[in-house]
Enzyme design. Sequence first.
Site, short mmCIF file in Angstrom:
data_model
loop_
_atom_site.label_atom_id
_atom_site.label_comp_id
_atom_site.label_asym_id
_atom_site.label_seq_id
_atom_site.Cartn_x
_atom_site.Cartn_y
_atom_site.Cartn_z
N LYS A 111 0.81 -1.22 0.00
CA LYS A 111 0.00 0.00 0.00
C LYS A 111 0.85 1.26 0.00
O LYS A 111 0.41 2.31 -0.47
CB LYS A 111 -0.95 0.01 1.21
CG LYS A 111 -2.07 -1.01 1.07
CD LYS A 111 -3.17 -0.77 2.08
CE LYS A 111 -4.30 -1.75 1.85
NZ LYS A 111 -5.35 -1.67 2.85
N LYS A 193 -4.23 -10.67 -6.19
CA LYS A 193 -5.54 -10.93 -5.58
C LYS A 193 -6.57 -9.90 -6.03
O LYS A 193 -6.23 -8.75 -6.35
CB LYS A 193 -5.41 -10.94 -4.05
CG LYS A 193 -5.12 -9.60 -3.45
CD LYS A 193 -5.42 -9.53 -1.97
CE LYS A 193 -5.25 -8.08 -1.54
NZ LYS A 193 -5.89 -7.66 -0.36
N LYS A 196 -10.38 -4.29 -3.91
CA LYS A 196 -11.24 -3.14 -4.15
C LYS A 196 -10.45 -1.91 -4.54
O LYS A 196 -10.99 -0.97 -5.11
CB LYS A 196 -12.13 -2.87 -2.94
CG LYS A 196 -11.44 -2.91 -1.61
CD LYS A 196 -12.42 -3.24 -0.49
CE LYS A 196 -11.68 -3.69 0.75
NZ LYS A 196 -12.52 -4.42 1.68
P1 TYM Z 1 -10.28 -6.20 4.21
O1 TYM Z 1 -11.42 -5.28 4.52
O2 TYM Z 1 -9.25 -5.74 3.24
O3 TYM Z 1 -10.84 -7.57 3.70
C1 TYM Z 1 -11.85 -8.24 4.42
C2 TYM Z 1 -11.66 -9.74 4.34
O4 TYM Z 1 -11.72 -10.17 2.98
C3 TYM Z 1 -10.58 -10.98 2.70
N1 TYM Z 1 -10.19 -10.78 1.29
C4 TYM Z 1 -10.10 -11.77 0.40
N2 TYM Z 1 -10.34 -13.09 0.50
C5 TYM Z 1 -10.17 -13.84 -0.62
N3 TYM Z 1 -9.77 -13.32 -1.82
C6 TYM Z 1 -9.51 -11.99 -1.96
N4 TYM Z 1 -9.14 -11.49 -3.13
C7 TYM Z 1 -9.68 -11.15 -0.81
N5 TYM Z 1 -9.54 -9.82 -0.59
C8 TYM Z 1 -9.85 -9.61 0.69
C9 TYM Z 1 -9.49 -10.47 3.64
O5 TYM Z 1 -8.48 -11.42 3.83
C10 TYM Z 1 -10.30 -10.20 4.90
O6 TYM Z 1 -10.47 -11.40 5.63
N6 TYM Z 1 -7.28 -5.74 8.13
C11 TYM Z 1 -8.48 -6.37 7.66
C12 TYM Z 1 -9.69 -6.07 8.51
C13 TYM Z 1 -9.53 -6.31 9.98
C14 TYM Z 1 -9.60 -7.58 10.63
C15 TYM Z 1 -9.49 -7.28 12.02
C16 TYM Z 1 -9.80 -8.89 10.18
C17 TYM Z 1 -9.34 -5.37 10.94
N7 TYM Z 1 -9.33 -5.93 12.15
C18 TYM Z 1 -9.54 -8.31 12.98
C19 TYM Z 1 -9.86 -9.91 11.14
C20 TYM Z 1 -9.72 -9.61 12.50
C21 TYM Z 1 -8.77 -5.87 6.26
O7 TYM Z 1 -8.40 -4.79 5.89
O8 TYM Z 1 -9.58 -6.68 5.56
#
Ligand code: TYM
Length: 328
Positions: A111, A193, A196
């Site tokens: 990022k 991957k 968004k």
């Molecule tokens: P975020 O919002 O980027 O993504 C949310 C969840 O979606 C999964 N994900 C994917 N899974 C499969 N294929 C993909 N292409 C893909 N893109 C995203 C991510 O792995 C995630 O599980 N830091 C985290 C949010 C967070 C969090 C937490 C998660 C904050 N605190 C505590 C678990 C526990 C994030 O930005 O996810």
Amino acid sequence: MRILTALQPSGILHIGNLFGAIEPMVKLQIFGNENLLFIVDYHAITVPQDPAELRRNILFAAATYLAIGIDPKKTILFQQSRISEHTELAWILNCLVHMGELERMTQYKDKARGKGEAVSVGLFDYPILMAADILLYDTNVVPVGEDQKQHVELARDLAQRFNKTFGETFVIPRPEIRKEGARIMGLDDPDKKMSKSASSEKNYLSLMDDETTVLKKIKSAVTDSGSTITFDKTRAGLANLLTIYSLVTGKTTDQLVNEYEGKGYGDFKIGLAGTVSSYLAPIQEKINNSLEDESKLLSILDQGAARAKAIAEKKMADVRKKIGVTLS
Ligand code: TYM
């Protein structure tokens, strides 16, 4: 067993988010589990956000989880910023983590790439807020996509470090990464991957895409110069489409390969697009209905916040005592 996950309210939830994190949470809503699912609005502001849009996106995220099958009676559904203990614990963990550990985080490196010094301290510190999110609730299992594994491992390390320094306090969490769907790849670039923040909308299938858009995006998805449908990881584009097909239908990739024997990419892509649209249509309808009843959504989030607060307050009282700042 306490199971917890969270997602950013980014406006666009794509099928990677759905299959990587939300759907596993829906499936884990079984007797004996205590589940928490929350909207990490303070993670979202690590990059600039328009306030009115952020508010809309938080409600949209809540509506989406409900539409996909999160039951607020079985899962504590809430908004991260309502529970101030998350940022309080993040500060304490900040004082235990080393700069080098955060510099090694691959998501930060991705990022921050190309931004020079114009990167917020929040973006750098993001994994610590995430560690606080997890540790505050004595979480056993964290269902996430592959890209979040390193962050959950950091939370594990910090839990162990805190316990060693101040005495047993935190449960050691473990990431749970499903076999298929943990890493849905970009349609326009199957080596990266689905994301968004991708530069082109052709990268992802949003949960809100209509039939025409789904068809257009799948038709333009990158495949290869072959002509038969086989599941082979070296044919990354096709393997990704087959994985998506398998996730939306519940069929195995072998079954799908058999169904498409003797047929080409054209038929396959049309079949997949139709299936994805039929899968999304009822979800979209539920999201729209839910958004029309904002007071109900607010009430669900209020109730979730009250339940989360009770757990978080207790944990923080213990943490403050352990580190020596509680005087009486
Ligand atoms: P975020 O919002 O980027 O993504 C949310 C969840 O979606 C999964 N994900 C994917 N899974 C499969 N294929 C993909 N292409 C893909 N893109 C995203 C991510 O792995 C995630 O599980 N830091 C985290 C949010 C967070 C969090 C937490 C998660 C904050 N605190 C505590 C678990 C526990 C994030 O930005 O996810």
